[in-house]
Design a protein around this motif. Structure first.
Motif, PDB file in Angstrom:
ATOM      1  N   ARG A   1      -3.293   1.546   4.008  1.00  0.00           N
ATOM      2  CA  ARG A   1      -3.622   1.146   3.570  1.00  0.00           C
ATOM      3  C   ARG A   1      -3.213   1.274   2.183  1.00  0.00           C
ATOM      4  NH1 ARG A   1      -6.785  -3.768   4.160  1.00  0.00           N
ATOM      5  NH2 ARG A   1      -8.043  -4.623   2.978  1.00  0.00           N
TER       6      ARG A   1
ATOM      7  N   TYR B   1      -9.610   1.321   7.760  1.00  0.00           N
ATOM      8  CA  TYR B   1      -8.712   0.515   7.426  1.00  0.00           C
ATOM      9  C   TYR B   1      -9.388  -0.739   7.354  1.00  0.00           C
ATOM     10  CZ  TYR B   1      -4.597  -2.087   6.520  1.00  0.00           C
ATOM     11  OH  TYR B   1      -3.125  -2.886   5.600  1.00  0.00           O
TER      12      TYR B   1
ATOM     13  N   HIS C   1       0.102  -0.416   2.025  1.00  0.00           N
ATOM     14  CA  HIS C   1      -0.150  -1.723   1.987  1.00  0.00           C
ATOM     15  C   HIS C   1      -0.478  -2.707   1.152  1.00  0.00           C
ATOM     16  CE1 HIS C   1       0.068  -0.773   6.654  1.00  0.00           C
ATOM     17  NE2 HIS C   1       1.368  -0.965   6.368  1.00  0.00           N
ATOM     18  N   GLN C   2       0.421  -2.831  -0.200  1.00  0.00           N
ATOM     19  CA  GLN C   2       0.394  -3.431  -1.232  1.00  0.00           C
ATOM     20  C   GLN C   2       1.284  -4.019  -1.175  1.00  0.00           C
ATOM     21  OE1 GLN C   2      -2.329  -3.392  -2.920  1.00  0.00           O
ATOM     22  NE2 GLN C   2      -3.099  -1.603  -1.684  1.00  0.00           N
TER      23      GLN C   2
ATOM     24  N   GLU D   1      -6.337   5.459   5.068  1.00  0.00           N
ATOM     25  CA  GLU D   1      -6.395   5.466   3.816  1.00  0.00           C
ATOM     26  C   GLU D   1      -5.017   4.914   3.817  1.00  0.00           C
ATOM     27  OE1 GLU D   1      -8.691   8.701   2.647  1.00  0.00           O
ATOM     28  OE2 GLU D   1     -10.929   7.694   4.007  1.00  0.00           O
TER      29      GLU D   1
END
Length: 293
Positions: free
Chosen positions: A127, A245, A130-131, A124
């Motif tokens: 995630r 993920y 990872h923008q 989490e």
């Protein structure tokens, strides 16, 4: 490959002098060397802080990236991070910038058996990290790049280690080529860039933090997802992590390629603690090679 030599000598006396001039509130704190990595010296300073100083000129930009970007990325994550509390200046005593950071209490994750709660927490947080990264985000020529660009280094390491027990040269070469044929990432996102067990912090038996953000960059998230094979011993745990993920098949295949690359790099380092981790990583990669994708 051996540990790169330090380009500058740093001892407790020098660190105390730097603090006395630049951050006097820690000048009288108890100091001791925690680690000397490839890029930085890390000294503990009292109960709640550490001092990070580059040991090579090439590491200066990495430390500056931490100073600039980690405070911006931190609010996205629930894990503890070594946020900078003071950016030390270059001067006559030390030629490069340096940092005072928050100390994250705990131990590194080499022997940690990750339960489901930790697996979900890690997935989490990645995630959330990872923008999409902005145009001014740092680029790293070694992490987050398309897998085929790492082929020369991978082949050199594989050739050097071809007689090492557990290195299946033919199988690893075939797997690498397959991973390199996988469709590339379609967007560039923020990545940690160096998620091996010594950069993952465990406290009271649970995952609490991620450290050493010098390789943070914009790039392929598969670089970070390689941690499935660096951290998790059981195939079921790796599956749980990747499913939590939300990784699709091409992303998983590229992540497996990055794990192969990192496992070889660790093995090739020659450092005992890294060699052991490299061996374990390659065993896990080979175990999953024909079930992934």
């Amino acid at each position: 490959m051996s540990h790169p030599p330090a380009e500058i000598q740093v001892d407790l006396s020098l660190v105390r002098q730097l603090l006395l001039v630049d951050y006097p509130r820690l000048a009288d704190a108890r100091l001791f060397l925690v680690d000397e990595g490839w890029d930085n010296f890390t000294f503990r300073a009292g109960e709640h802080h550490a001092v990070r100083l580059p040991r090579r000129a090439v590491a200066v930009t990495l430390l500056q990236n931490e100073q600039r970007w980690l405070p911006i990325l931190a609010p996205r994550l629930s894990l503890e991070l070594p946020l900078p509390v003071h950016n030390g200046s270059a001067g006559p005593r030390f030629p490069w910038p340096w940092s005072v950071v928050h100390w994250i209490a705990g131990k590194t994750a080499e022997t940690h058996n990750f339960p489901s709660a930790d697996i979900r927490l890690l997935a989490e947080n990645l995630r959330a990290l990872h923008q999409p990264a902005p145009e001014e985000a740092p680029q790293n020529p070694f992490r987050g790049v398309p897998l085929p660009t790492r082929t020369p280094g991978m082949e050199q390491r594989l050739h050097r280690q071809r007689h090492h027990p557990g290195v299946a040269e033919s199988e690893l070469t075939t797997l690498w080529r397959s991973c390199c044929e996988t469709p590339p990432a379609d967007e560039s996102v923020w990545i940690h860039g160096d998620l091996h067990p010594r950069n993952v912090i465990i406290r009271d038996g649970a995952l609490v933090g991620l450290i050493d953000w010098g390789d943070l960059a914009a790039g392929d998230p598969a670089t970070d997802l390689a941690c499935a094979w660096l951290l998790l011993d059981e195939p079921a745990s790796r599956t749980e992590f990747l499913e939590t993920y939300g990784a699709d098949a091409p992303l998983i295949q590229r992540a497996l390629g990055w794990a192969l690359h990192m496992g070889l790099a660790l093995l090739d380092s020659g450092e005992p603690r890294h060699v052991t981790l490299g061996e374990a990583t390659l065993q896990r990669v080979l175990a999953d090679a024909w079930t992934v994708g």
